[in-house]
Scaffold this motif. Structure first.
Motif, PDB file in Angstrom:
ATOM      1  N   PHE A   8      58.478  47.725  -7.739  1.00 32.36           N
ATOM      2  CA  PHE A   8      59.734  47.569  -8.477  1.00 32.36           C
ATOM      3  C   PHE A   8      60.927  47.904  -7.590  1.00 32.36           C
ATOM      4  O   PHE A   8      61.956  47.209  -7.630  1.00 32.36           O
ATOM      5  N   LEU A   9      60.826  48.949  -6.789  1.00 31.13           N
ATOM      6  CA  LEU A   9      61.924  49.331  -5.905  1.00 31.13           C
ATOM      7  C   LEU A   9      62.189  48.246  -4.863  1.00 31.13           C
ATOM      8  O   LEU A   9      63.342  47.868  -4.616  1.00 31.13           O
ATOM      9  N   ALA A  10      61.117  47.740  -4.246  1.00 23.56           N
ATOM     10  CA  ALA A  10      61.286  46.674  -3.253  1.00 23.56           C
ATOM     11  C   ALA A  10      61.884  45.429  -3.896  1.00 23.56           C
ATOM     12  O   ALA A  10      62.776  44.783  -3.328  1.00 23.56           O
ATOM     13  N   ALA A  11      61.411  45.079  -5.087  1.00 25.33           N
ATOM     14  CA  ALA A  11      61.929  43.900  -5.777  1.00 25.33           C
ATOM     15  C   ALA A  11      63.404  44.063  -6.118  1.00 25.33           C
ATOM     16  O   ALA A  11      64.187  43.109  -6.005  1.00 25.33           O
ATOM     17  N   ALA A  12      63.799  45.259  -6.535  1.00 26.08           N
ATOM     18  CA  ALA A  12      65.205  45.486  -6.892  1.00 26.08           C
ATOM     19  C   ALA A  12      66.117  45.269  -5.694  1.00 26.08           C
ATOM     20  O   ALA A  12      67.200  44.682  -5.820  1.00 26.08           O
ATOM     21  N   VAL A  13      65.681  45.727  -4.516  1.00 29.09           N
ATOM     22  CA  VAL A  13      66.484  45.497  -3.309  1.00 29.09           C
ATOM     23  C   VAL A  13      66.563  44.009  -3.004  1.00 29.09           C
ATOM     24  O   VAL A  13      67.642  43.468  -2.726  1.00 29.09           O
ATOM     25  N   LEU A  14      65.431  43.327  -3.035  1.00 32.71           N
ATOM     26  CA  LEU A  14      65.416  41.888  -2.734  1.00 32.71           C
ATOM     27  C   LEU A  14      66.338  41.117  -3.671  1.00 32.71           C
ATOM     28  O   LEU A  14      67.095  40.241  -3.234  1.00 32.71           O
ATOM     29  N   LEU A  15      66.299  41.439  -4.953  1.00 33.34           N
ATOM     30  CA  LEU A  15      67.117  40.711  -5.922  1.00 33.34           C
ATOM     31  C   LEU A  15      68.593  41.074  -5.797  1.00 33.34           C
ATOM     32  O   LEU A  15      69.468  40.214  -5.934  1.00 33.34           O
ATOM     33  N   ALA A  16      68.877  42.344  -5.539  1.00 30.75           N
ATOM     34  CA  ALA A  16      70.277  42.763  -5.407  1.00 30.75           C
ATOM     35  C   ALA A  16      70.948  42.061  -4.239  1.00 30.75           C
ATOM     36  O   ALA A  16      72.142  41.752  -4.291  1.00 30.75           O
TER      37      ALA A  16
ATOM     38  N   ASP B 292      53.643  38.836 -18.396  1.00 32.64           N
ATOM     39  CA  ASP B 292      52.333  38.242 -18.639  1.00 32.64           C
ATOM     40  C   ASP B 292      51.660  37.719 -17.372  1.00 32.64           C
ATOM     41  O   ASP B 292      50.677  36.991 -17.445  1.00 32.64           O
ATOM     42  N   GLY B 293      52.186  38.090 -16.203  1.00 34.16           N
ATOM     43  CA  GLY B 293      51.533  37.721 -14.961  1.00 34.16           C
ATOM     44  C   GLY B 293      50.545  38.786 -14.520  1.00 34.16           C
ATOM     45  O   GLY B 293      50.373  39.815 -15.169  1.00 34.16           O
ATOM     46  N   ASP B 294      49.882  38.527 -13.407  1.00 34.57           N
ATOM     47  CA  ASP B 294      48.924  39.494 -12.867  1.00 34.57           C
ATOM     48  C   ASP B 294      49.610  40.588 -12.062  1.00 34.57           C
ATOM     49  O   ASP B 294      48.987  41.603 -11.740  1.00 34.57           O
ATOM     50  N   ASN B 295      50.869  40.390 -11.711  1.00 37.24           N
ATOM     51  CA  ASN B 295      51.610  41.374 -10.925  1.00 37.24           C
ATOM     52  C   ASN B 295      53.109  41.132 -11.117  1.00 37.24           C
ATOM     53  O   ASN B 295      53.522  40.154 -11.752  1.00 37.24           O
ATOM     54  N   LEU B 296      53.904  42.027 -10.567  1.00 40.50           N
ATOM     55  CA  LEU B 296      55.347  41.935 -10.751  1.00 40.50           C
ATOM     56  C   LEU B 296      55.918  40.680 -10.105  1.00 40.50           C
ATOM     57  O   LEU B 296      56.801  40.025 -10.674  1.00 40.50           O
ATOM     58  N   ALA B 297      55.438  40.326  -8.916  1.00 41.03           N
ATOM     59  CA  ALA B 297      55.965  39.142  -8.229  1.00 41.03           C
ATOM     60  C   ALA B 297      55.802  37.895  -9.093  1.00 41.03           C
ATOM     61  O   ALA B 297      56.721  37.071  -9.201  1.00 41.03           O
ATOM     62  N   GLN B 298      54.648  37.731  -9.729  1.00 34.54           N
ATOM     63  CA  GLN B 298      54.430  36.569 -10.587  1.00 34.54           C
ATOM     64  C   GLN B 298      55.396  36.558 -11.771  1.00 34.54           C
ATOM     65  O   GLN B 298      55.939  35.515 -12.137  1.00 34.54           O
ATOM     66  N   CYS B 299      55.633  37.718 -12.354  1.00 40.32           N
ATOM     67  CA  CYS B 299      56.547  37.802 -13.498  1.00 40.32           C
ATOM     68  C   CYS B 299      57.970  37.452 -13.089  1.00 40.32           C
ATOM     69  O   CYS B 299      58.691  36.754 -13.819  1.00 40.32           O
TER      70      CYS B 299
ATOM     71  N   TRP C  68      56.946  38.195  -2.480  1.00 39.60           N
ATOM     72  CA  TRP C  68      55.695  38.852  -2.123  1.00 39.60           C
ATOM     73  C   TRP C  68      56.007  40.342  -2.021  1.00 39.60           C
ATOM     74  O   TRP C  68      56.926  40.753  -1.298  1.00 39.60           O
ATOM     75  N   LEU C  69      55.241  41.174  -2.737  1.00 38.72           N
ATOM     76  CA  LEU C  69      55.521  42.603  -2.819  1.00 38.72           C
ATOM     77  C   LEU C  69      54.276  43.402  -2.480  1.00 38.72           C
ATOM     78  O   LEU C  69      53.151  42.983  -2.757  1.00 38.72           O
ATOM     79  N   ALA C  70      54.499  44.585  -1.900  1.00 38.38           N
ATOM     80  CA  ALA C  70      53.383  45.476  -1.568  1.00 38.38           C
ATOM     81  C   ALA C  70      53.868  46.918  -1.575  1.00 38.38           C
ATOM     82  O   ALA C  70      55.042  47.192  -1.292  1.00 38.38           O
ATOM     83  N   ALA C  71      52.972  47.846  -1.900  1.00 38.89           N
ATOM     84  CA  ALA C  71      53.273  49.280  -1.839  1.00 38.89           C
ATOM     85  C   ALA C  71      51.956  50.032  -1.778  1.00 38.89           C
ATOM     86  O   ALA C  71      50.954  49.593  -2.355  1.00 38.89           O
ATOM     87  N   ASP C  72      51.973  51.178  -1.088  1.00 32.50           N
ATOM     88  CA  ASP C  72      50.729  51.948  -0.952  1.00 32.50           C
ATOM     89  C   ASP C  72      50.906  53.437  -1.243  1.00 32.50           C
ATOM     90  O   ASP C  72      50.007  54.232  -0.965  1.00 32.50           O
ATOM     91  N   GLY C  73      52.032  53.835  -1.821  1.00 30.89           N
ATOM     92  CA  GLY C  73      52.278  55.245  -2.096  1.00 30.89           C
ATOM     93  C   GLY C  73      53.000  55.959  -0.981  1.00 30.89           C
ATOM     94  O   GLY C  73      53.475  57.090  -1.166  1.00 30.89           O
ATOM     95  N   GLU C  74      53.110  55.337   0.169  1.00 34.06           N
ATOM     96  CA  GLU C  74      53.859  55.880   1.305  1.00 34.06           C
ATOM     97  C   GLU C  74      55.014  54.955   1.688  1.00 34.06           C
ATOM     98  O   GLU C  74      56.107  55.409   2.019  1.00 34.06           O
ATOM     99  N   ARG C  75      54.742  53.667   1.644  1.00 29.28           N
ATOM    100  CA  ARG C  75      55.749  52.660   1.992  1.00 29.28           C
ATOM    101  C   ARG C  75      55.711  51.541   0.962  1.00 29.28           C
ATOM    102  O   ARG C  75      54.685  51.300   0.328  1.00 29.28           O
ATOM    103  N   ALA C  76      56.837  50.883   0.825  1.00 27.02           N
ATOM    104  CA  ALA C  76      56.913  49.692  -0.034  1.00 27.02           C
ATOM    105  C   ALA C  76      57.603  48.592   0.762  1.00 27.02           C
ATOM    106  O   ALA C  76      58.450  48.865   1.624  1.00 27.02           O
ATOM    107  N   GLY C  77      57.220  47.350   0.491  1.00 27.55           N
ATOM    108  CA  GLY C  77      57.821  46.243   1.230  1.00 27.55           C
ATOM    109  C   GLY C  77      57.825  44.978   0.411  1.00 27.55           C
ATOM    110  O   GLY C  77      57.129  44.870  -0.616  1.00 27.55           O
TER     111      GLY C  77
END
Length: 295
Positions: free
Chosen positions: A53-61, A136-143, A159-168
């Motif tokens: 969500f954080l990575a997506a917010a930056v991309l959209l902003a 209703d998608g399988d992940n945030l990117a699809q929604c 395309w979004l990814a996060a692992d608890g240490e980094r997000a991209g």
């Protein structure tokens, strides 16, 4: 208000294809993401979801030309009733997850079951705008892609990814036709660019330097890279803003709270800052002259 100095790996990079009507944005969050996670307890799955969500917010902003903030807010009947992230036009980030302490699910559709995603544009000047799409998608990117398919005429993929240490994340968006006017050629290049972007693995989105990732994906294309920007965690709460919330309560309710508690305490959900008001702090407000205390 809590502020933290960003590391060099908190980066948002805009790029353009010189020979096609296509733009992109690549974001990596490191310290900004960890600073937000450190404020509350989250399971690994919730931490990853918040990072996306954080990575997506930056991309959209970064796709918007305005001064203000973009808000992503998910409400659901799942284990996460509310997840909200804000990104300002200065790329200042904050976010909260309600229900995170009890959430045990790993899957997106269980954490945010029967949910809706609201995307709000809140400019400092002008009218607020909000769009809503089902989760209703399988992940945030699809929604998000479903949202753009419904509300925008220009193609947009994420395309979004996060692992608890980094997000991209990586965003591609078509631009109005200028360089390429043939619709078939335009569609072919769009599919070509998206197909290449889809080859980026999560690990690469999280760890590769932006220029390195873009070279790996598009070394045969002419790209123009812009000056990178630095996202950071910064909460917009303040004593003056919490005082404004007290003004809305009214004199009778304030008197009742003071009689019951001796003082009124306001906590910020985003950064855990605490603002406390004694009776003397609220004297003018209780007398009908609401001037916020400065201390």
């Amino acid at each position: 208000m809590t502020e933290n100095a960003p590391s060099a790996t908190d980066t948002s990079l805009r790029f353009l294809f010189d020979e096609a009507d296509l733009r992109g944005e690549f974001v990596q969050l490191d310290s900004a993401y960890r600073d937000i996670l450190a404020l509350h307890h989250h399971s690994p799955a919730v931490s990853r979801l918040l990072g996306e969500f954080l990575a997506a917010a930056v991309l959209l902003a970064t796709t918007l030309k305005f001064e203000g903030k973009l808000i992503l807010q998910a409400r659901s009947e799942g284990q996460i009733p509310l997840l909200m992230v804000e990104c300002s036009s200065e790329l200042e980030l904050r976010g909260i997850v309600r229900g995170a302490e009890q959430a045990t699910a790993e899957r997106f559709d269980l954490l945010l079951a029967n949910g809706q995603l609201a995307i709000t544009i809140d400019p400092r000047r002008g009218k607020r705008y909000q769009g809503v799409v089902p989760l209703d998608g399988d992940n945030l990117a699809q929604c998000l892609q479903s949202y753009f398919a419904q509300s925008e005429q220009l193609g947009t993929r994420l395309w979004l990814a996060a692992d608890g240490e980094r997000a991209g994340g990586l965003l591609l968006q078509q631009l109005p036709s200028q360089l390429v006017t043939d619709s078939r050629q335009r569609d072919n290049f769009w599919e070509h660019a998206c197909t290449l972007a889809a080859t980026a693995r999560d690990e690469e989105l999280l760890t590769l330097a932006p220029a390195e990732l873009l070279h790996r994906l598009y070394h045969e294309e002419a790209l123009r890279l812009f000056e990178p920007r630095t996202p950071l965690f910064r909460c917009s709460c303040s004593r003056e803003r919490t005082f404004g919330a007290l003004v809305a309560l009214g004199r009778e309710e304030l008197e009742s709270l003071l009689a019951e508690q001796g003082a009124i305490t306001m906590d910020c959900e985003f950064c855990n800052s605490r603002y406390q008001y004694q009776r003397e702090d609220l004297a003018e407000l209780l007398q009908g002259s609401p001037e916020p205390p400065l201390h």
